[in-house]
Design a protein around this motif. Structure first.
Motif, PDB file in Angstrom:
ATOM      1  N   ARG A  71       0.832  -1.189   0.000  1.00 26.88           N
ATOM      2  CA  ARG A  71       0.000   0.000   0.000  1.00 26.88           C
ATOM      3  C   ARG A  71       0.872   1.246   0.000  1.00 26.88           C
ATOM      4  O   ARG A  71       0.598   2.208  -0.716  1.00 26.88           O
ATOM      5  CB  ARG A  71      -0.922  -0.024   1.226  1.00 26.88           C
ATOM      6  N   ALA A  72       1.937   1.209   0.787  1.00 29.71           N
ATOM      7  CA  ALA A  72       2.795   2.393   0.888  1.00 29.71           C
ATOM      8  C   ALA A  72       3.532   2.655  -0.426  1.00 29.71           C
ATOM      9  O   ALA A  72       3.728   3.806  -0.822  1.00 29.71           O
ATOM     10  CB  ALA A  72       3.791   2.199   2.022  1.00 29.71           C
ATOM     11  N   VAL A  73       3.923   1.579  -1.089  1.00 26.16           N
ATOM     12  CA  VAL A  73       4.720   1.769  -2.314  1.00 26.16           C
ATOM     13  C   VAL A  73       3.830   2.172  -3.485  1.00 26.16           C
ATOM     14  O   VAL A  73       4.266   2.868  -4.394  1.00 26.16           O
ATOM     15  CB  VAL A  73       5.493   0.466  -2.635  1.00 26.16           C
ATOM     16  N   ARG A  74       2.589   1.728  -3.482  1.00 26.43           N
ATOM     17  CA  ARG A  74       1.607   2.041  -4.524  1.00 26.43           C
ATOM     18  C   ARG A  74       1.857   1.284  -5.821  1.00 26.43           C
ATOM     19  O   ARG A  74       0.952   0.675  -6.356  1.00 26.43           O
ATOM     20  CB  ARG A  74       1.575   3.545  -4.860  1.00 26.43           C
ATOM     21  N   PHE A  75       3.053   1.355  -6.358  1.00 29.70           N
ATOM     22  CA  PHE A  75       3.300   0.668  -7.636  1.00 29.70           C
ATOM     23  C   PHE A  75       3.696  -0.773  -7.381  1.00 29.70           C
ATOM     24  O   PHE A  75       4.267  -1.093  -6.343  1.00 29.70           O
ATOM     25  CB  PHE A  75       4.410   1.359  -8.420  1.00 29.70           C
ATOM     26  N   ARG A  76       3.419  -1.636  -8.378  1.00 27.73           N
ATOM     27  CA  ARG A  76       3.870  -3.017  -8.226  1.00 27.73           C
ATOM     28  C   ARG A  76       5.379  -3.072  -8.392  1.00 27.73           C
ATOM     29  O   ARG A  76       5.937  -2.350  -9.225  1.00 27.73           O
ATOM     30  CB  ARG A  76       3.201  -3.910  -9.289  1.00 27.73           C
ATOM     31  N   PRO A  77       6.044  -3.914  -7.600  1.00 26.58           N
ATOM     32  CA  PRO A  77       7.517  -3.965  -7.668  1.00 26.58           C
ATOM     33  C   PRO A  77       8.020  -4.235  -9.079  1.00 26.58           C
ATOM     34  O   PRO A  77       9.002  -3.636  -9.527  1.00 26.58           O
ATOM     35  CB  PRO A  77       7.870  -5.111  -6.726  1.00 26.58           C
ATOM     36  N   GLY A  78       7.309  -5.142  -9.795  1.00 27.28           N
ATOM     37  CA  GLY A  78       7.728  -5.441 -11.169  1.00 27.28           C
ATOM     38  C   GLY A  78       7.697  -4.200 -12.035  1.00 27.28           C
ATOM     39  O   GLY A  78       8.606  -3.960 -12.839  1.00 27.28           O
ATOM     40  N   THR A  79       6.683  -3.377 -11.842  1.00 22.94           N
ATOM     41  CA  THR A  79       6.577  -2.140 -12.621  1.00 22.94           C
ATOM     42  C   THR A  79       7.748  -1.221 -12.313  1.00 22.94           C
ATOM     43  O   THR A  79       8.323  -0.604 -13.216  1.00 22.94           O
ATOM     44  CB  THR A  79       5.257  -1.433 -12.282  1.00 22.94           C
ATOM     45  N   ILE A  80       8.084  -1.143 -11.021  1.00 20.09           N
ATOM     46  CA  ILE A  80       9.213  -0.276 -10.644  1.00 20.09           C
ATOM     47  C   ILE A  80      10.491  -0.759 -11.328  1.00 20.09           C
ATOM     48  O   ILE A  80      11.239   0.022 -11.918  1.00 20.09           O
ATOM     49  CB  ILE A  80       9.399  -0.283  -9.114  1.00 20.09           C
TER      50      ILE A  80
END
Lengths: 131, 756, 132
Positions: free
Chosen positions: C60-69
């Motif tokens: 929730r805190a990161v908002r973006f999916r790790p793969g997207t990052i």
């Protein structure tokens, strides 16, 4: 100093191999991580340890002072550390997966050994001939 | 509501794809026909593009008389076969694949007979091997088809390797790789020390491809292919490639006593053996397969000669055989297709229901038996003339030809009379005549057998003579004539027919004796092949199970041992020179740090519990990071510390889910000692290697460049970072790709494990 | 893990570490630091966060999916090489613009790409392992 380091690296390397040879997969991962450290030190020492100042350029200069450490092996090691990290993580996940499949982490057990079937190429079962 | 009627399963008479693709061979045939008159006048069409000049490999194609003769046979048979197959294979699941292979096979064969470069020829040669493998094993759900395909591949592929060896030897001997340059240099090669080796290699290639004894057995087995393929394989392609090779090499290697004696004996044996075996089986297709052996033997026998007569006999019989064999195979396929069997014991009286096929078979078998008026008769006359004119063993050649021909006559009678007349056979269910696509080929080729038989002069002038001239430099005029007058060949022809009818009369008795005799042979090449293959597979299994047993310890031990021995072998002699006592200079704290690293390493190695091992690992990481720090590398020290932290977090995360690291299976003490010794040796070897490196002066050129340009060109004061993101950024890009890929793979594995 | 002291400390620590990570990233060109160290630092922060609060909170805190990052990072790093191509220089050659005392160059964008790629990689494995 480099010669002492050479001895340290050799002993670390040997220990890493010994751990990997143990056949216990957790120890294998530890050995792998240890080997990464040993090899990084090896590259480091190959660039010589003569100078102890970091390879930075002073704010009022355009080239570094004469006595900075060798920057090239440092760049190589930085890359190697991160790659080694990624590989260690992957190995850990493989370990996790292997345990899920084999229900053991002892690679000497039969669930890790494979055997080719003794038949001669008749692996495709006979289908009925189409009319 | 009306329920839809269930679809009626109806196999179409012919598939459109097959019909359309028949245009390709027809087109090629037409093109060859256009070139035909010019070739007869002695013109030669040649094109050439460089492909790999450094290997002497050119895309060189050349159309001369011999290529034309083969090309016409290939494309004509190809056309009829593909037309035929469009009906025969109709409704099959994999038609596209079938026609792709079929036309590929035809083009590869055309490539062989048209290429002017030896390496190019070899490439096409191998292409026919592979495509024939795919075609013979086309019904890959049958074990028999797969085994036959493998057999053909192993034998012809092995022969292909011999051919390649022969080509390379020829190159070593100084011969041009362009076939058309050979005319003058035959004597040089024949006197060369490598001649016997070259000859044997080329001969092996031709013998395996053209199914000569003792490599003959793959050909009868290859009839597991669909019938159109068998027809193509036997009549025009594949097996004829070996014959073509012998013809092409004749001006270069031919004419020596070695050549003549070997070819005559091998050819004669194959011809006799094939003809005798043809009496054995009840399966029509198998009978035809053995007659092909006989034909190939006879062709090899005549290529052993060096007179124009025997070579003419070879070229003529090549045509005769192609015409009748393709027609017969296709007709037998029709019988099989319409009645569902090709067993002689079940067939009979088909002449009423399949009159056109019967006529075609009649014409083809008459030609095969060599009755006057048929092309086969002309072929037989010239065969006897050729056999009598052999330089080596003319008597053997004549007798072998005589017996083979007599047996052929008998077999021809069996093939025609039994299924179509069928005296006293059980009554068969009425069958339909085959569709036109399946009748056209046999009919036209049967008819050609008569036309050529009536006008042999035209054939010799327009086909045989240009072909023979392109590999026989003597250029004596060649004339096939309808009637030679009463002479020895005519007498032999009459003798053949008489002997043939005698054999036909006693065929049942002979078949029985034959089959028992063959069963009694205690050593046969098919048997040797089979036991060799079985042994090979068994040993491969044992070998693989021994060295690829899945034991991590075993693999690693072998890898490390090999590495240690390979490096040690080269490096050990230098070790005494570098073992000088080191001068210790620099910060003394480093010595303490090294001791700390070693102690932590010891903890990792000797820890019984995971937690202490993890702690030891952390200690090593921290020690290494501090080492980086005190020797002027803050960047990597920082990274190392962070990586150590994260690694420990990950290790804990994973190990939480795993059992303790105790060995389930007790390791023997001797194994532990052995492992320890090997590891120690490997580690110390690394130490000496590193000492060796340290004694070579350091080349700082690259570093100097980075130092000089880091700020001026790249505007960065941290040289390490500038190297990473600017000077060597492509490496870094590759590296982060690896990191992301590893993460991706890990995530996939974790998901899989959690789902499963 | 339920421990009030750790949770409270972690909240403070994670925030500080993330700020420090950005600092390390930005100073990397002239002082020790850079994309790799910053990403590892941020990864450690998130690992701490995930241990104390659970992976869902982190997501929730990161908002973006790790793969997207990670993919964004790779794309950014690769694109940092493109301007050089338009100026007839080899791929990934550093191009700089300066305006008074401010310098801006493709190597900085590249370093940002490295940061995001490594951070995304660490996060994706971390969260996948933590989630059960």
């Amino acid at each position: 100093m480099e010669f002492l380091l050479a001895l340290v690296v050799g002993l670390m390397f040997g220990s890493a191999l010994f751990l990997m040879l143990s056949g216990i997969l957790v120890r294998f991962v530890f050995g792998f991580a240890l080997m990464g450290n040993a090899v990084n030190l090896l590259i480091f020492a190959a660039g010589r340890l003569t100078h102890v100042n970091p390879p930075l350029i002073d704010p009022d200069q355009t080239i570094p002072a004469a006595s900075v450490a060798n920057a090239l092996p440092q760049a190589l090691i930085l890359t190697a550390i991160v790659i080694g990290f990624a590989m260690t993580i992957f190995l850990l996940v493989l370990l996790y997966r292997a345990y899920d499949q084999a229900r053991t982490l002892d690679a000497d057990l039969n669930s890790f050994l494979v055997e080719i079937p003794k038949t001669t190429g008749q692996h495709v079962s006979e289908k009925k001939e189409p009319a | 509501m009306k329920t839809p009627l269930p679809p009626i399963e109806r196999v179409p008479d012919c598939c459109r794809g097959g019909l359309v693709s028949s245009i390709l061979p027809l087109l090629l045939f037409g093109l060859l026909c256009l070139a035909w008159p010019r070739v007869v006048q002695g013109n030669i069409f040649a094109v050439q593009w460089a492909w790999v000049p450094s290997l002497d490999l050119d895309l060189a194609f050349r159309l001369d008389g011999l290529g034309l003769l083969f090309g016409l046979i290939i494309t004509m048979t190809g056309f009829f076969v593909s037309l035929y197959a469009s009906s025969y294979m109709a409704g099959h699941q994999q038609l596209g694949r079938f026609f792709f292979y079929l036309h590929g096979f035809m083009l590869a064969m055309l490539g062989i007979v048209l290429s002017d470069n030896l390496f190019l020829l070899f490439i096409f040669w191998e292409a026919t091997t592979i495509l024939s493998f795919l075609l013979i094993g086309f019904d890959h759900h049958k074990t028999a088809a797969r085994e036959s395909a493998r057999q053909a591949l192993l034998i012809t592929g092995g022969g292909g390797l011999f051919l390649l060896m022969g080509i390379l030897l020829l190159k070593i001997a100084g011969e041009s790789m362009t076939i058309s340059h050979w005319a003058a240099s035959g004597d040089m090669i024949r006197d060369h020390a490598l001649y016997p080796a070259v000859f044997i290699c080329i001969l092996m290639g031709a013998m395996t491809k053209s199914a000569q004894v003792p490599f003959h057995f793959w050909l009868p087995n290859a009839m597991t292919a669909p019938t159109p393929i068998s027809a193509f394989l036997h009549a025009a392609t594949m097996v004829k490639a070996g014959i073509y090779l012998l013809m092409r090499f004749h001006p270069l290697l031919g004419g020596t006593s070695l050549w003549m004696a070997t070819l005559v004996i091998i050819g004669g044996t194959t011809a006799l053996w094939g003809a005798i075996q043809a009496l054995g089986p009840c399966d029509l297709k198998r009978i035809l397969a053995y007659t092909t052996l006989m034909a190939l033997g006879v062709l090899t026998l005549f290529l052993g000669g060096r007179t124009v007569l025997s070579l003419t006999a070879a070229a003529t019989f090549l045509m005769v055989h192609a015409l009748y064999k393709a027609a017969l195979f296709l007709a037998v396929g029709s019988i099989d297709h319409q009645t569902g069997t090709r067993n002689l014991d079940h067939l009979g009286g088909l002449v009423k229901s399949m009159p056109l096929t019967a006529l075609a078979v009649a014409a083809a078998t008459m030609s095969m038996a060599g009755f006057p008026l048929f092309f086969g008769f002309i072929g037989k006359e010239i065969m006897y003339e050729g056999a009598l004119a052999e330089d080596m063993f003319p008597v053997f050649a004549t007798v072998a030809t005589l017996f083979a021909n007599s047996l052929m006559t008998a077999v021809a009678a069996i093939i025609f009379i039994t299924p179509f007349m069928g005296f006293g056979r059980q009554k068969m269910d009425p069958v339909k005549e085959a569709p036109w696509t399946m009748r056209l080929g046999p009919a036209v080729m049967g008819l050609l057998g008569i036309v050529f038989g009536i006008m042999p002069e035209w054939v010799s002038a327009h086909l045989i003579q240009p072909a023979v001239f392109s590999f026989q430099p003597d250029r004596e005029e060649i004339r096939l004539v309808f009637f030679h007058g009463i002479n020895l060949p005519l007498v032999l022809s009459i003798l053949t027919l008489t002997l043939g009818s005698v054999i036909y009369r006693y065929r049942t008795f002979l078949r029985h004796r034959m089959n028992t005799a063959i069963d009694r042979l205690w050593i046969t090449t098919p048997g040797l092949y089979q036991s060799g293959l079985d042994n090979f597979l068994r040993n491969a299994g044992i070998f693989t199970n021994t060295i690829q047993n899945g034991s991590l310890h075993f693999y690693l031990f072998i890898i490390i041992l090999t590495l240690v021995m390979a490096v040690g072998w080269v490096w050990l002699p230098h070790v005494p020179g570098i073992l000088i006592f080191p001068v210790i200079s620099g910060p003394l704290i480093a010595i303490g740090l090294f001791a700390f690293i070693l102690a932590s390493t010891g903890v990792v190695v000797f820890a019984k519990k995971r937690l202490s091992a993890i702690g030891g690992l952390g200690g090593v990481g921290a020690g290494v990071a501090l080492t980086f720090m005190i020797f002027g590398a803050p960047d990597i020290a920082l990274t190392q510390l962070l990586v150590e932290t994260l690694t420990l977090i990950f290790i804990s995360l994973v190990l939480l889910r795993l059992p303790p690291m105790d060995a389930v299976k007790k390791r023997s003490r001797s194994r532990t000692i052995r492992d320890a010794c090997l590891s120690l040796v490997a580690g110390l070897l690394l130490t000496t290697l590193m000492m060796g490196i340290l004694q070579v002066p350091l080349d700082r050129n690259l570093t100097a460049f980075f130092e000089a340009n880091s700020y001026i060109a790249a505007h960065g004061r941290n040289i390490v970072n500038v190297i990473l993101v600017d000077f060597r950024s492509l490496d870094t890009l590759g590296e982060i790709c690896v990191v992301v890929l590893a993460a991706w793979a890990s995530v996939t594995l974790i998901r899989r494990t959690k789902e499963g | 893990m339920q421990s009030t002291i750790l949770q409270t400390a972690a909240h403070l620590m994670v925030g500080l570490m993330l700020v420090f990570a950005v600092y390390v990233l930005l100073r990397g060109h002239h002082e020790p630091g850079g994309g790799f160290s910053a990403a590892l630092l941020a990864g450690t922060a998130f690992a701490l966060f995930a241990i104390t609060e659970g992976p869902d909170q982190v997501r929730r805190a990161v908002r973006f999916r790790p793969g997207t990052i990670a993919m964004t990072g790779l794309a950014l790093a690769a694109m940092a090489g493109l301007p050089a191509l338009f100026m007839d220089k080899p791929f990934l050659t550093g191009i700089w613009w300066h305006q008074g005392p401010f310098f801006m160059g493709t190597p900085l964008i590249f370093d940002l790409g490295v940061f995001l790629a490594v951070l995304g990689a660490i996060l994706s494995v971390l969260l996948a392992l933590e989630e059960n």
